[in-house]
Write an enzyme that holds these catalytic residues in place. Sequence first.
Site, mmCIF file in Angstrom:
data_model
loop_
_atom_site.group_PDB
_atom_site.id
_atom_site.type_symbol
_atom_site.label_atom_id
_atom_site.label_comp_id
_atom_site.label_asym_id
_atom_site.label_seq_id
_atom_site.Cartn_x
_atom_site.Cartn_y
_atom_site.Cartn_z
ATOM 1 N N TYR A 106 0.744 -1.231 -0.010
ATOM 2 C CA TYR A 106 0.056 -0.121 -0.028
ATOM 3 C C TYR A 106 0.738 1.135 -0.003
ATOM 4 C CZ TYR A 106 0.803 0.427 5.111
ATOM 5 O OH TYR A 106 1.417 0.563 6.337
ATOM 6 N N CYS A 107 0.401 2.462 -0.414
ATOM 7 C CA CYS A 107 0.786 3.883 -0.404
ATOM 8 C C CYS A 107 -0.164 4.527 -0.047
ATOM 9 C CB CYS A 107 1.372 4.093 -1.917
ATOM 10 S SG CYS A 107 0.182 4.044 -3.114
ATOM 11 N N GLN A 108 -0.311 5.857 -0.205
ATOM 12 C CA GLN A 108 -1.234 6.659 0.266
ATOM 13 C C GLN A 108 -2.621 6.541 -0.184
ATOM 14 O OE1 GLN A 108 -0.177 8.761 2.840
ATOM 15 N NE2 GLN A 108 -2.247 9.603 2.917
ATOM 16 N N VAL A 139 -3.663 3.685 2.389
ATOM 17 C CA VAL A 139 -3.886 3.968 3.592
ATOM 18 C C VAL A 139 -5.043 4.925 3.700
ATOM 19 C CG1 VAL A 139 -2.412 5.825 3.903
ATOM 20 C CG2 VAL A 139 -2.662 4.252 5.645
#
Length: 143
Positions: A100-102, A129
């Site tokens: 995952y990233c932002q 996230v």
Amino acid sequence: MDTQQLIEFAGNHPLLVLALLAIIVMLIASEIQQRLSRVKEVSPAEATRLLNHENAIMIDMRTDKDYREGHIANSVNVPTGSADIPDTLNKYRERPVVVYCQRGNRSIALCNKLSKQGFESVYNLKGGVLAWQKAELPLTKNS
């Protein structure tokens, strides 16, 4: 609207027609790429199920600063700037991996890289996230 009007519109507005065609081609290409990819997108609820029932590992691609401000519990931080996959991830090859990233867009590249390097089950957290927080799931600040 008849065919003659469409032809006239296309003749009067070639840039608009070209832009529409480009968008359609990009959408089709994106859909084909997603269907052919071995990487699956999962919701926060499905990621939680993978964590709890299949011993998945979470990989956080955000910067060190963002990671320290709050991350999914027990996740491993592999910042976006990392060109190579750290050797520490090799021990997770047999386990499901959720990246995952932002927002869930940049993490797809690492998902594809992990998949090509032999990781068995690779997932991308859809919405990143932000989706995790929107689902009211907890973040932790300890590393």
